[in-house]
Design a protein around this motif. Sequence first.
Motif, short mmCIF file in Angstrom:
data_model
loop_
_atom_site.label_atom_id
_atom_site.label_comp_id
_atom_site.label_asym_id
_atom_site.label_seq_id
_atom_site.Cartn_x
_atom_site.Cartn_y
_atom_site.Cartn_z
N GLU A 47 -31.69 83.17 60.66
CA GLU A 47 -30.65 83.45 59.67
C GLU A 47 -30.75 82.45 58.53
N ALA A 48 -30.41 82.91 57.33
CA ALA A 48 -30.42 82.00 56.19
C ALA A 48 -29.46 80.86 56.50
N ARG A 49 -29.93 79.66 56.35
CA ARG A 49 -29.05 78.55 56.72
C ARG A 49 -28.04 78.27 55.61
N TRP A 50 -26.96 77.67 56.02
CA TRP A 50 -25.92 77.25 55.07
C TRP A 50 -26.47 76.10 54.23
N LYS A 51 -26.25 76.19 52.92
CA LYS A 51 -26.66 75.08 52.05
C LYS A 51 -25.45 74.57 51.28
N PRO A 52 -24.97 73.42 51.67
CA PRO A 52 -23.80 72.87 50.98
C PRO A 52 -24.17 72.50 49.54
N VAL A 53 -23.17 72.43 48.68
CA VAL A 53 -23.42 72.11 47.27
C VAL A 53 -22.58 70.90 46.84
N PRO A 54 -23.05 70.18 45.82
CA PRO A 54 -22.27 69.03 45.33
C PRO A 54 -20.86 69.46 44.93
N GLY A 55 -19.91 68.60 45.22
CA GLY A 55 -18.52 68.88 44.88
C GLY A 55 -17.71 69.34 46.07
N MET A 56 -18.40 69.74 47.13
CA MET A 56 -17.64 70.15 48.32
C MET A 56 -16.92 68.94 48.91
N THR A 57 -15.73 69.18 49.43
CA THR A 57 -14.97 68.09 50.03
C THR A 57 -15.26 68.04 51.53
N TRP A 58 -15.14 66.87 52.11
CA TRP A 58 -15.48 66.74 53.52
C TRP A 58 -14.52 65.82 54.26
N ASN A 59 -14.59 65.82 55.57
CA ASN A 59 -13.87 64.83 56.37
C ASN A 59 -14.75 64.46 57.56
N TYR A 60 -14.67 63.18 57.91
CA TYR A 60 -15.51 62.63 58.98
C TYR A 60 -14.60 62.35 60.17
N VAL A 61 -14.71 63.15 61.21
CA VAL A 61 -13.72 63.06 62.28
C VAL A 61 -14.37 62.94 63.66
N LEU A 62 -15.31 62.02 63.76
CA LEU A 62 -15.94 61.82 65.07
C LEU A 62 -14.96 61.20 66.05
N GLY A 63 -13.93 60.57 65.52
CA GLY A 63 -13.10 59.72 66.36
C GLY A 63 -11.84 60.34 66.91
N ALA A 64 -11.53 61.59 66.65
CA ALA A 64 -10.25 62.11 67.12
C ALA A 64 -10.19 63.61 66.99
N LYS A 65 -9.09 64.11 67.51
CA LYS A 65 -8.84 65.53 67.44
C LYS A 65 -8.41 65.93 66.03
N VAL A 66 -8.74 67.14 65.66
CA VAL A 66 -8.40 67.64 64.33
C VAL A 66 -7.23 68.61 64.44
N ASP A 67 -6.21 68.41 63.62
CA ASP A 67 -5.18 69.44 63.48
C ASP A 67 -5.63 70.31 62.31
N ILE A 68 -6.24 71.40 62.63
CA ILE A 68 -6.91 72.20 61.60
C ILE A 68 -5.92 72.81 60.62
N THR A 69 -4.66 72.95 61.06
CA THR A 69 -3.67 73.60 60.19
C THR A 69 -3.34 72.74 58.96
N ILE A 70 -3.63 71.44 59.04
CA ILE A 70 -3.30 70.58 57.89
C ILE A 70 -4.57 70.04 57.20
N GLU A 71 -5.71 70.50 57.64
CA GLU A 71 -6.95 69.94 57.10
C GLU A 71 -7.27 70.54 55.72
N LYS A 72 -7.50 69.66 54.73
CA LYS A 72 -7.77 70.11 53.37
C LYS A 72 -9.26 70.21 53.05
N ALA A 73 -10.09 69.44 53.75
CA ALA A 73 -11.51 69.39 53.39
C ALA A 73 -12.20 70.70 53.72
N GLN A 74 -13.28 70.98 53.00
CA GLN A 74 -14.05 72.21 53.22
C GLN A 74 -15.08 72.07 54.33
#
Length: 330
Positions: free
Chosen positions: A20-47
């Motif tokens: 399958e064509a792989r996803w290619k992120p582009v500059p300007g996308m927002t991110w979050n680094y969450v190796l350390g805990a659970k994510v409450d996805i309902t409040i997550e703003k990053a893409q």
Amino acid sequence: MKFLLPFVTVASLLFVNNVEARWKPVPGMTWNYVLGAKVDITIEKAQVLDVDYQTDPKLIQQYHNYGKRVVCYFSGGTIEKSRDDYKYYTAVDGLVRNTYGDWPDEKWLDFRKEGIKPLIINRMKKAISSKCDAIEVDNLDGYQISDVKDNWSKPLTKEDTIKFAQWLGNTAHSLGISIGLKNIPGLISSVGPYFDFAINESCIRYKNECAMYRNFIKSGKPVFGITYGSFSGQLDTMCRELNGVGMSMIVKKNQSLTQASTIFDGKTHCGSYFNYGYSTSSSSSGKTIKKVTSRKATTKKASKKVVSTKKSSKTKKVIVVIKKVKKVKN
Ligand SMILES: *[C@@H]1O[C@H](CO)[C@@H](O)[C@H](O)[C@H]1NC(C)=O
Ligand SMILES: *[C@@H]1O[C@H](CO)[C@@H](O)[C@H](O)[C@H]1NC(C)=O
Ligand SMILES: *[C@@H]1O[C@H](CO)[C@@H](O)[C@H](O)[C@H]1NC(C)=O
């Protein structure tokens, strides 16, 4: 030429028909680094969310349901003793080496051993079967670190590292998944073309170092950056070091990689003079997500434990979370 185009397109589709064509992120996308805990996805703003590669696939699916892209972390230059494939690593003669001084749960790998390849491929396949959009491979910088360079009789070299990084990039792509570069920004001119994005910690601490990524970003590949400490206390530095560079920067209070995070937005935080450094018209960039978000991490206990925290002031490495892998019963 116009007539040829449809045929070329069909031909290239046929050529890659089992990948399958792989996803290619582009500059300007927002991110979050969450190796350390659970994510409450309902409040997550990053893409884009960067999580451990052993994250429960059901959670990854949930993140997708909320429209997120998911990057999955694993270490390629070291292995944590608590990973479930550790025994396969130690079975390869000479692969698992000394302990990582700053991270006692981890051991350095001599990634020149051919026997590492099927093990890494298994991890990539695990990430793919968990529906990760990309992987992020950590700890490729052993050749610069004392544990390796001052200790091994034949230490890893820059050339070894370039070769391994290129293999990682080619292999991920042949399996159809995107891959991010971490730890070796100095080698970006040799290995950048093999990667789809990069991750950086703390480049704003060093003058003109975030700018090392400028050409990579100009080539259409994002750099997801993180700064630790106070947001307001480092705002002037961020405005200076990131102007025109194009990095997707977030700020976290500390290196516990919990969900709480502030998305840096140059024009909002620095002023209208700020130059994003990438074209904001041509991509589905993070422009829509501008609000400063500051939120509490959920306090719910995940079935994970944080095994170590980095104490040194050098922030090369993040917290690694070891998940107690649940046995799937059918
Ligand atoms: C090499 O590393 C090992 C493990 O970290 C350590 O026990 C040993 O003292 C080191 N040797 C040298 C010569 O630094
Ligand atoms: C981020 O960039 C800085 C400055 O170039 C570098 O020292 C550091 O190793 C990079 N961090 C990662 C995780 O690549
Ligand atoms: C790190 O920051 C998070 C949220 O910003 C907070 O919940 C946590 O207690 C902090 N950890 C330490 C060790 O200070």
